[in-house]
Design an enzyme around this catalytic site. Sequence first.
Site, PDB file in Angstrom:
ATOM      1  NE  ARG A 118      -0.106  11.680   7.125  1.00  0.00           N
ATOM      2  CZ  ARG A 118      -0.057  12.898   7.629  1.00  0.00           C
ATOM      3  NH1 ARG A 118      -1.164  13.550   7.862  1.00  0.00           N
ATOM      4  NH2 ARG A 118       1.104  13.468   7.890  1.00  0.00           N
ATOM      5  CG  ASP A 159      -4.727   5.145   9.850  1.00  0.00           C
ATOM      6  OD1 ASP A 159      -5.845   4.691   9.591  1.00  0.00           O
ATOM      7  OD2 ASP A 159      -3.671   4.632   9.464  1.00  0.00           O
ATOM      8  CG  MET A 161       7.682   6.781  14.891  1.00  0.00           C
ATOM      9  SD  MET A 161       7.901   6.246  13.187  1.00  0.00           S
ATOM     10  CE  MET A 161       9.613   5.709  13.220  1.00  0.00           C
ATOM     11  CE  LYS A 197      -2.508   2.942   3.082  1.00  0.00           C
ATOM     12  NZ  LYS A 197      -2.706   3.280   4.491  1.00  0.00           N
ATOM     13  CG  ASN A 198       2.703   2.479   3.609  1.00  0.00           C
ATOM     14  OD1 ASN A 198       1.547   2.895   3.621  1.00  0.00           O
ATOM     15  ND2 ASN A 198       3.295   2.018   4.697  1.00  0.00           N
ATOM     16  CG  ASP A 216       2.466   1.128   9.263  1.00  0.00           C
ATOM     17  OD1 ASP A 216       2.027   2.002  10.021  1.00  0.00           O
ATOM     18  OD2 ASP A 216       2.707   1.340   8.055  1.00  0.00           O
TER      19      ASP A 216
END
Length: 434
Positions: free
Chosen positions: A97, A121, A341, A22-23, A319
Amino acid sequence: MASFVIEGGHRLKGDLVPQGAKNEALQIICATLLTPEVVKIYNIPDILDVNNLIQLLRDMGVEVQHIGVNSYSFKAENINLDYLHTEDFLRRSGSLRGSVMIVGPLVARFGMAVIPKPGGDKIGRRRLDTHFLGIQKLGADFCYSPDKQLYEITAKELRGAYMLLDEASVTGTANILMAAVMAKGITTIYNAACEPYLQQLSRMLNNMGARISGIGSNLLTIEGVDYLTGCEHTVLPDMIEVGSFIGMAAMTGSDINLKNVSYNDLGIIPDSFRRLGIIVEQNGDDIHIPCHDTYEIETFIDGSIMTFSDAPWPGLTPDLLSVFLVVATQAKGSVLIHQKMFESRLFFVDKLIDMGAQIILCDPHRAAVIGQGHAHTLRASTMVSPDIRAGIALLIAAMSADGTSTIHNIDQIDRGYQDIDKRLNRIGARITRI
């Protein structure tokens, strides 16, 4: 709002093929705006976040064609810049985002960009300073309207510059990199993120004619070019999904083969699961997770309690910490999960406590997990998914629980995991989508 109803206690057996990352896909798709020529991308995951970004590019004037299973061609020859000032654009881009990464390509190619404060998110504050300060150093001007929560970016000409990023932001590095490839002169980015996603983006840009060196390190050097061409690119398997499936297999006592995982791009992930006591067998580019009746968390060499904390690559990705946390609840031993984070990502643990997990939430960043070694199976519960990664962690918990659980707001899970219910049901899960 859709929901999952999960009948827990079923062991899975079979093969799973991870989806495209996805990223990486979000970055790569934004990069297609850098050229008027055709870019073909393969292994794009069919998930909400990616599909929404593709639709946003269509609305901007990009010609998008579905050329095969999980494959698309993009031709950004005629971009409608006026669309960027419409209410429809602001609404669509504001809910995603990943849309912030259109700024770099648009400023590089057209000298302007508009972007609302992006969504995504609900995992705490996620600032954009790194993105904007880096692009400003290349010569862009930023104007923020607090009333409209809107950023307007303009640049007569981008020029290469040296910059030391204040944080190794993945999306920030990607945005700056895409702006720098067409800036005049040489750009040096120090403290750049170097995740496999960034390495893939850099290789794709070089295939388009960019001149990027230092790929895989935290020091990138970019020699600007005037024009980029089309290319073909294949997205890596999603390392987060691979890690999710490893944890799911262990916690449900399943026997699963993960096929074509691009093992060398998983970094520290397999060894981190091994420290939880999980057997992770590498077979070429596949991973086998055998059936686990129990698994025991290691301690550090001096006997102190194991700690898992997130860090920029090649450290452990944030993640996956939600998955490590839920899997630890049924291990033997104790572990401290330190989410550095994001300050809201651990708040879902109250749902696990309701299911019978022994967890102490120390503060917004740290949770101590006392593993029960399957001595006390989790109880079924009704839950709401707050974000993508907490959602998959709750799904794993429900699959191992005694009884039938319900997870609401599964659109959050669908944002990051393609057909997760169908794929797991094929190998023995009992998940019903409502």
